[in-house]
Design an enzyme around this catalytic site. Structure first.
Site, PDB file in Angstrom:
ATOM      1  N   ASP A  81      -6.151   0.800 -10.079  1.00 30.08           N
ATOM      2  CA  ASP A  81      -5.130  -0.244 -10.029  1.00 30.08           C
ATOM      3  C   ASP A  81      -4.776  -0.612 -11.463  1.00 30.08           C
ATOM      4  O   ASP A  81      -5.675  -0.701 -12.302  1.00 30.08           O
ATOM      5  CB  ASP A  81      -5.699  -1.481  -9.314  1.00 30.08           C
ATOM      6  CG  ASP A  81      -4.680  -2.150  -8.411  1.00 30.08           C
ATOM      7  OD1 ASP A  81      -3.485  -2.071  -8.740  1.00 30.08           O
ATOM      8  OD2 ASP A  81      -5.074  -2.736  -7.393  1.00 30.08           O
ATOM      9  N   HIS A 105       3.203  -1.202 -15.380  1.00 35.13           N
ATOM     10  CA  HIS A 105       2.394  -2.049 -14.498  1.00 35.13           C
ATOM     11  C   HIS A 105       1.247  -1.279 -13.850  1.00 35.13           C
ATOM     12  O   HIS A 105       0.333  -1.871 -13.305  1.00 35.13           O
ATOM     13  CB  HIS A 105       3.277  -2.663 -13.406  1.00 35.13           C
ATOM     14  CG  HIS A 105       4.198  -3.723 -13.934  1.00 35.13           C
ATOM     15  ND1 HIS A 105       3.986  -5.071 -13.731  1.00 35.13           N
ATOM     16  CD2 HIS A 105       5.329  -3.637 -14.680  1.00 35.13           C
ATOM     17  CE1 HIS A 105       4.951  -5.755 -14.318  1.00 35.13           C
ATOM     18  NE2 HIS A 105       5.784  -4.914 -14.892  1.00 35.13           N
TER      19      HIS A 105
HETATM   20  C1  GDG Z   1       1.612  -3.500  -9.266  1.00 37.20           C
HETATM   21  C2  GDG Z   1       0.351  -2.766  -9.760  1.00 37.20           C
HETATM   22  C3  GDG Z   1      -0.365  -4.859 -10.930  1.00 37.20           C
HETATM   23  C4  GDG Z   1       0.044  -8.712  -0.837  1.00 37.20           C
HETATM   24  N1  GDG Z   1       0.095  -8.810   0.517  1.00 37.20           N
HETATM   25  C5  GDG Z   1       0.857  -9.859   0.796  1.00 37.20           C
HETATM   26  C6  GDG Z   1       1.276 -10.425  -0.407  1.00 37.20           C
HETATM   27  N2  GDG Z   1       0.763  -9.710  -1.391  1.00 37.20           N
HETATM   28  C7  GDG Z   1       0.953 -10.021  -2.815  1.00 37.20           C
HETATM   29  C8  GDG Z   1      -0.331 -10.468  -3.467  1.00 37.20           C
HETATM   30  C9  GDG Z   1      -0.047 -10.138  -4.926  1.00 37.20           C
HETATM   31  C10 GDG Z   1       0.869  -8.926  -4.821  1.00 37.20           C
HETATM   32  O1  GDG Z   1       1.390  -8.885  -3.505  1.00 37.20           O
HETATM   33  C11 GDG Z   1       0.115  -7.621  -5.030  1.00 37.20           C
HETATM   34  O2  GDG Z   1      -0.159  -7.492  -6.381  1.00 37.20           O
HETATM   35  P1  GDG Z   1      -1.170  -6.407  -6.920  1.00 37.20           P
HETATM   36  O3  GDG Z   1      -1.374  -6.673  -8.355  1.00 37.20           O
HETATM   37  O4  GDG Z   1      -2.423  -6.495  -6.133  1.00 37.20           O
HETATM   38  O5  GDG Z   1      -0.573  -4.984  -6.593  1.00 37.20           O
HETATM   39  P2  GDG Z   1       0.810  -4.096  -6.613  1.00 37.20           P
HETATM   40  O6  GDG Z   1       1.778  -4.560  -5.618  1.00 37.20           O
HETATM   41  O7  GDG Z   1       0.320  -2.706  -6.419  1.00 37.20           O
HETATM   42  O8  GDG Z   1       1.446  -4.288  -8.076  1.00 37.20           O
HETATM   43  C12 GDG Z   1      -0.793  -3.747  -9.968  1.00 37.20           C
HETATM   44  C13 GDG Z   1       0.964  -5.466 -10.500  1.00 37.20           C
HETATM   45  O9  GDG Z   1       1.964  -4.465 -10.315  1.00 37.20           O
HETATM   46  C14 GDG Z   1       1.481  -6.470 -11.550  1.00 37.20           C
HETATM   47  O10 GDG Z   1       1.611  -5.874 -12.790  1.00 37.20           O
HETATM   48  O11 GDG Z   1      -1.360  -5.876 -10.929  1.00 37.20           O
HETATM   49  O12 GDG Z   1      -1.932  -3.088 -10.485  1.00 37.20           O
HETATM   50  O13 GDG Z   1      -0.024  -1.751  -8.829  1.00 37.20           O
HETATM   51  O14 GDG Z   1       0.649 -11.158  -5.557  1.00 37.20           O
HETATM   52  O15 GDG Z   1      -0.538 -11.818  -3.229  1.00 37.20           O
HETATM   53  N3  GDG Z   1       2.070 -11.512  -0.482  1.00 37.20           N
HETATM   54  C15 GDG Z   1       2.461 -12.060   0.680  1.00 37.20           C
HETATM   55  N4  GDG Z   1       2.095 -11.552   1.897  1.00 37.20           N
HETATM   56  C16 GDG Z   1       1.300 -10.462   1.993  1.00 37.20           C
HETATM   57  O16 GDG Z   1       0.992 -10.022   3.104  1.00 37.20           O
HETATM   58  N5  GDG Z   1       3.238 -13.146   0.661  1.00 37.20           N
END
Ligand code: GDG
Length: 466
Positions: free
Chosen positions: A368, A160
């Site tokens: 990322d 990921h």
């Molecule tokens: C890893 C990889 C890859 C965030 N703050 C809140 C919240 N979130 C949710 C967002 C989104 C998720 O968390 C974050 O997803 P990301 O993709 O931005 O990042 P990582 O957590 O680092 O995930 C990344 C991912 O895996 C999938 O393969 O895209 O590159 O690092 O869904 O909405 N959700 C809530 N409250 C928050 O304050 N409910």
């Protein structure tokens, strides 16, 4: 149809709407095949000795026709495998942050021990024609451990997070072992083409791998199939959430509260890979360089707490507190604060309303794997008056989301300029860029991701087990 067995560091109840992420992605396939989801329970074994966790059983719980199977970890294993090797070695290195990595040999030993433990506890749950799908950097050696126990099933791996270039990877003292372990899989999936290229070059340089075709690497007497499978979101579910009561309430409230302002939004885990201080420098530059944005542009930055037991995150927290305070002190007015910084989790159901009320989203990580927030923002927009996405070229999502305004987050002035362009972009241009972005995230959504990966795994020509 083969049963799907998903293995990841943590599991979630796929029926719960708050589960999000991986749960949404694999739910359908798990339900269709009566599958198993295996991982750490998130709990520590009562007795702190690692023996206790090694001998303790697996908690098996049916959830509909899916089986959730979890195990507890000892404190020692949690500290070395999870906090240590996964989050203090692999996470920083894979995000190009060698300066933050802590190469403690105890961590590597704990990582190996827990991967062995996962393999031992998973073994009795497996059937001969199960398809096994292992997720992420916590579990790189799992296939090799399963092979050592005689498992001949097809096993796929999805990373990921980004795959760094070969010489960064080579800084990990155990990197050869990690790479050899990856060749125990049948298929390794990455988020972007750049990641696949990095991995292929690394395998060629360090393991003298042959590359019979761009999707196949041969080394250690095994053929590993590789490919880019960019993860998507459930666009329909997100649009539904945007129109549900809490989404609409949030949207209405934000629009009213910020009627005279232009909202910019960041939503991230508080993590050093997300480029949060650099984002604030760019926002400060925007206020300094474009006086018309003062008393108007308001940045809401949600930074949900994350990995608070890992040292590097304390420093980031202090930095954010002080930067936000300084910008508000320098530019704030009695009736306007430029930055609203929220170091708490916001309920998932409210996020779409927040996205929809924002004129610009700032998704500016330094590195990322993909970044799902970029896709969620696009999905939540009103197609007749959409907000604009400012996106780091260093997010995996940049390979797909070409119509966003692309920035280099290290370039403060360039990023400020792009934000200003997003704030002043004519409606027509916003609509046409949004249309293109929305149709792409719809086509390559989370269902596409899951089924494409699993189809490839099902049809991979299998070598003899190691
Ligand atoms: C890893 C990889 C890859 C965030 N703050 C809140 C919240 N979130 C949710 C967002 C989104 C998720 O968390 C974050 O997803 P990301 O993709 O931005 O990042 P990582 O957590 O680092 O995930 C990344 C991912 O895996 C999938 O393969 O895209 O590159 O690092 O869904 O909405 N959700 C809530 N409250 C928050 O304050 N409910």
């Amino acid at each position: 149809m083969s049963r799907l067995v998903v293995v990841s560091n943590r599991t979630a109840d796929p029926r719960k709407p708050a589960a999000g992420g991986l749960a949404v992605a694999v739910k359908e396939s798990l339900q269709q095949t009566g599958g198993v989801w295996f991982g750490w329970s998130g709990r520590l074994a009562e007795d702190a000795g690692s023996e206790a966790a090694h001998t303790a059983g697996t908690h098996v719980q049916p959830v509909g026709n899916v089986t959730l199977a979890t195990l507890d970890l000892s404190r020692e294993d949690y500290e070395t495998y999870y906090l240590g090797y996964a989050n203090d070695v692999l996470w920083p290195v894979f995000h190009y942050r060698l300066d933050l990595a802590n190469f403690d040999t105890r961590f590597a030993a704990g990582y190996r021990r827990v991967n062995q433990l996962f393999a031992q506890k998973l073994l009795p749950l497996l059937k001969p024609d199960d398809l096994i799908w292992v997720h992420d950097y916590h579990l790189i050696p799992l296939a090799a451990e399963l092979r050592a126990l005689g498992v001949g099933n097809r096993i796929g791996f999805f990373l990921h997070i980004p795959m760094p270039p070969p010489l960064i990877m080579a800084a990990i003292p155990e990197h050869e072992w990690l790479m050899r372990s990856l060749f125990a899989y049948d298929l390794a999936g990455f988020q972007s083409q750049a990641d696949v290229t990095h991995f292929s070059h690394y395998a060629e340089a360090e393991a003298h791998a042959e590359v019979p075709s761009p999707e196949r690497l041969r080394a250690f007497n095994r053929t590993l199939r590789v490919g880019a499978y960019p993860i998507g979101i459930d666009v329909d579910e997100f649009v539904r959430l945007a129109h549900a009561k809490e989404g609409l309430d949030m949207f209405g409230w934000m629009r009213e509260e910020y009627a005279r302002r232009q909202l910019l939004l960041g939503v991230d885990r508080l993590d050093y890979s997300k480029g949060l201080p650099q984002r604030l420098y760019a926002f400060r530059e925007l206020l300094a360089r474009y006086p018309e944005t003062r008393n108007s542009a308001t940045l809401i930055q949600i930074a949900s707490p994350s990995r608070e037991d890992v040292g590097a995150y304390d420093e980031l927290r202090r930095q954010m507190d002080s930067l936000c305070g300084a910008i508000n002190g320098d530019y704030g007015e009695l009736d306007w604060m430029p930055v609203r910084y929220i170091h708490r989790n916001v309920a998932r159901r409210r996020l779409p309303g927040l996205y929809r009320a924002s004129r610009v989203a700032l998704v500016t990580p330094l590195r990322d794997g993909m970044n799902l927030v970029a896709k969620e923002f696009i999905a939540a927009q009103d197609p007749a008056d959409p907000g604009m996405l400012v996106l780091s070229r260093f997010a995996g999502a940049a390979e797909q989301l070409k119509e966003a305004l692309m920035v280099n987050p290290y370039d403060t002035q360039g990023t400020a300029q792009a934000i200003q362009r997003a704030l002043t972009m004519p409606l027509e241009e916003r609509i046409s860029r949004h249309e293109a972005l929305l149709s792409r995230i719809r086509k390559l959504d989370v269902h596409w991701w899951c089924s494409t990966f699993l189809q490839a795994l099902k049809h991979v020509e299998q070598d003899m087990p190691l």
